[in-house]
Design a protein around this motif. Structure first.
Motif, PDB file in Angstrom:
ATOM      1  N   HIS A  94       0.839  -1.204   0.000  1.00 59.40           N
ATOM      2  CA  HIS A  94       0.000   0.000   0.000  1.00 59.40           C
ATOM      3  C   HIS A  94       0.874   1.254   0.000  1.00 59.40           C
ATOM      4  O   HIS A  94       0.623   2.194  -0.762  1.00 59.40           O
ATOM      5  CB  HIS A  94      -0.921  -0.014   1.219  1.00 59.40           C
ATOM      6  CG  HIS A  94      -1.791   1.187   1.340  1.00 59.40           C
ATOM      7  ND1 HIS A  94      -2.838   1.438   0.482  1.00 59.40           N
ATOM      8  CD2 HIS A  94      -1.767   2.227   2.204  1.00 59.40           C
ATOM      9  CE1 HIS A  94      -3.409   2.586   0.818  1.00 59.40           C
ATOM     10  NE2 HIS A  94      -2.783   3.087   1.864  1.00 59.40           N
ATOM     11  N   GLU A  95       1.895   1.255   0.833  1.00 56.92           N
ATOM     12  CA  GLU A  95       2.808   2.407   0.886  1.00 56.92           C
ATOM     13  C   GLU A  95       3.534   2.597  -0.450  1.00 56.92           C
ATOM     14  O   GLU A  95       3.702   3.724  -0.909  1.00 56.92           O
ATOM     15  CB  GLU A  95       3.832   2.229   2.014  1.00 56.92           C
ATOM     16  CG  GLU A  95       3.248   2.387   3.392  1.00 56.92           C
ATOM     17  CD  GLU A  95       2.700   3.779   3.647  1.00 56.92           C
ATOM     18  OE1 GLU A  95       3.336   4.768   3.220  1.00 56.92           O
ATOM     19  OE2 GLU A  95       1.621   3.877   4.251  1.00 56.92           O
ATOM     20  N   ARG A  97       2.436   1.747  -3.398  1.00 61.28           N
ATOM     21  CA  ARG A  97       1.478   2.295  -4.356  1.00 61.28           C
ATOM     22  C   ARG A  97       1.301   3.802  -4.145  1.00 61.28           C
ATOM     23  O   ARG A  97       1.249   4.572  -5.105  1.00 61.28           O
ATOM     24  CB  ARG A  97       0.123   1.591  -4.238  1.00 61.28           C
ATOM     25  CG  ARG A  97       0.085   0.252  -4.939  1.00 61.28           C
ATOM     26  CD  ARG A  97      -1.329  -0.270  -5.079  1.00 61.28           C
ATOM     27  NE  ARG A  97      -1.974  -0.513  -3.802  1.00 61.28           N
ATOM     28  CZ  ARG A  97      -1.901  -1.642  -3.107  1.00 61.28           C
ATOM     29  NH1 ARG A  97      -1.205  -2.660  -3.579  1.00 61.28           N
ATOM     30  NH2 ARG A  97      -2.515  -1.777  -1.969  1.00 61.28           N
ATOM     31  N   LYS A  98       1.221   4.211  -2.874  1.00 63.49           N
ATOM     32  CA  LYS A  98       1.096   5.645  -2.591  1.00 63.49           C
ATOM     33  C   LYS A  98       2.325   6.404  -3.072  1.00 63.49           C
ATOM     34  O   LYS A  98       2.210   7.478  -3.681  1.00 63.49           O
ATOM     35  CB  LYS A  98       0.914   5.869  -1.084  1.00 63.49           C
ATOM     36  CG  LYS A  98      -0.494   5.618  -0.607  1.00 63.49           C
ATOM     37  CD  LYS A  98      -0.669   5.721   0.888  1.00 63.49           C
ATOM     38  CE  LYS A  98      -0.075   6.939   1.527  1.00 63.49           C
ATOM     39  NZ  LYS A  98      -0.296   7.017   2.977  1.00 63.49           N
ATOM     40  N   ASP A  99       3.523   5.852  -2.807  1.00 67.64           N
ATOM     41  CA  ASP A  99       4.761   6.494  -3.259  1.00 67.64           C
ATOM     42  C   ASP A  99       4.811   6.576  -4.782  1.00 67.64           C
ATOM     43  O   ASP A  99       5.214   7.603  -5.346  1.00 67.64           O
ATOM     44  CB  ASP A  99       5.989   5.726  -2.741  1.00 67.64           C
ATOM     45  CG  ASP A  99       6.161   5.873  -1.247  1.00 67.64           C
ATOM     46  OD1 ASP A  99       5.466   6.715  -0.633  1.00 67.64           O
ATOM     47  OD2 ASP A  99       6.992   5.131  -0.674  1.00 67.64           O
ATOM     48  N   ASN A 100       4.438   5.501  -5.447  1.00 63.10           N
ATOM     49  CA  ASN A 100       4.410   5.487  -6.914  1.00 63.10           C
ATOM     50  C   ASN A 100       3.467   6.553  -7.454  1.00 63.10           C
ATOM     51  O   ASN A 100       3.796   7.245  -8.421  1.00 63.10           O
ATOM     52  CB  ASN A 100       3.960   4.114  -7.421  1.00 63.10           C
ATOM     53  CG  ASN A 100       5.106   3.334  -7.980  1.00 63.10           C
ATOM     54  OD1 ASN A 100       6.228   3.800  -8.041  1.00 63.10           O
ATOM     55  ND2 ASN A 100       4.827   2.114  -8.378  1.00 63.10           N
ATOM     56  N   GLN A 101       2.305   6.667  -6.844  1.00 60.32           N
ATOM     57  CA  GLN A 101       1.332   7.675  -7.283  1.00 60.32           C
ATOM     58  C   GLN A 101       1.908   9.077  -7.117  1.00 60.32           C
ATOM     59  O   GLN A 101       1.789   9.918  -8.006  1.00 60.32           O
ATOM     60  CB  GLN A 101       0.029   7.535  -6.487  1.00 60.32           C
ATOM     61  CG  GLN A 101      -1.055   8.493  -6.905  1.00 60.32           C
ATOM     62  CD  GLN A 101      -1.568   8.232  -8.298  1.00 60.32           C
ATOM     63  OE1 GLN A 101      -1.522   7.119  -8.798  1.00 60.32           O
ATOM     64  NE2 GLN A 101      -2.050   9.265  -8.956  1.00 60.32           N
ATOM     65  N   PHE A 102       2.570   9.313  -5.978  1.00 57.11           N
ATOM     66  CA  PHE A 102       3.174  10.621  -5.735  1.00 57.11           C
ATOM     67  C   PHE A 102       4.257  10.922  -6.768  1.00 57.11           C
ATOM     68  O   PHE A 102       4.294  12.017  -7.345  1.00 57.11           O
ATOM     69  CB  PHE A 102       3.768  10.665  -4.319  1.00 57.11           C
ATOM     70  CG  PHE A 102       4.510  11.929  -4.030  1.00 57.11           C
ATOM     71  CD1 PHE A 102       3.829  13.109  -3.779  1.00 57.11           C
ATOM     72  CD2 PHE A 102       5.894  11.943  -4.011  1.00 57.11           C
ATOM     73  CE1 PHE A 102       4.516  14.281  -3.518  1.00 57.11           C
ATOM     74  CE2 PHE A 102       6.589  13.104  -3.747  1.00 57.11           C
ATOM     75  CZ  PHE A 102       5.894  14.284  -3.508  1.00 57.11           C
ATOM     76  N   GLU A 105       2.755  11.782 -10.088  1.00 60.44           N
ATOM     77  CA  GLU A 105       2.213  13.136 -10.125  1.00 60.44           C
ATOM     78  C   GLU A 105       3.326  14.167 -10.275  1.00 60.44           C
ATOM     79  O   GLU A 105       3.184  15.135 -11.022  1.00 60.44           O
ATOM     80  CB  GLU A 105       1.392  13.408  -8.866  1.00 60.44           C
ATOM     81  CG  GLU A 105       0.073  12.667  -8.830  1.00 60.44           C
ATOM     82  CD  GLU A 105      -0.644  12.779  -7.502  1.00 60.44           C
ATOM     83  OE1 GLU A 105      -0.145  13.488  -6.586  1.00 60.44           O
ATOM     84  OE2 GLU A 105      -1.712  12.170  -7.358  1.00 60.44           O
TER      85      GLU A 105
END
Length: 149
Positions: A94-95, A97-102, A105
């Motif tokens: 989950h972390e 995925r969040k880092d990848n999304q950031f 962006e």
């Protein structure tokens, strides 16, 4: 007739014991079976069957979800650690995925900024060339002679 009823109850207990609502469903039946088990005038074989269903029902009714009833401590500890590892792995995924999304962006923002700069530079160059072309066609540039139409 009572033996047939006990066998039917045993079948229901086998079918529904996996449900979370099992204790609530069979609580009234367990209470009645408890009263019947205390009777002295019931034949031995029938009383054993009733006691068997009652005990099994009481064991299932006191089941606590999440608690490990395994008597082998080592195996129980191994299951617990395996479950914790899976939970940690899900958290890490989950972390990530969040880092990848950031990161996506940020890269997208930088790409858009570069694209805007390129578009602006292209626009300025095009405007300059159009201005030069206009000046050439109007006779401001050239061999010193004005063009006539």
């Amino acid at each position: 007739m009572l033996m047939s009823l006990i066998e039917t109850l045993r079948g229901f207990v086998n079918v529904y014991e996996g449900y979370n609502s099992f204790p609530e469903i069979f609580l009234p039946i367990s209470t009645l079976l408890g009263e019947v088990v205390r009777q002295d005038n019931i034949p031995g074989a029938l009383q054993d069957n009733i006691r068997d269903v009652y005990d099994w029902n009481m064991e299932c009714s006191s089941f606590v979800k999440g608690r490990d009833y395994d008597p082998d401590r080592e195996r129980s500890e191994k299951k617990k650690l395996h479950k914790q590892i899976k939970s940690e792995a899900k958290g890490a995924a989950h972390e990530l995925r969040k880092d990848n999304q950031f990161l996506f962006e940020v890269k997208e923002r930088v790409r858009r900024l570069i694209e805007e700069e390129r578009t602006e530079k292209y626009g300025k160059a095009r405007a300059f060339l159009q201005e030069q072309e206009h000046a050439f066609k109007s006779g401001q540039l050239g061999k010193g002679k004005k063009r006539r139409r």
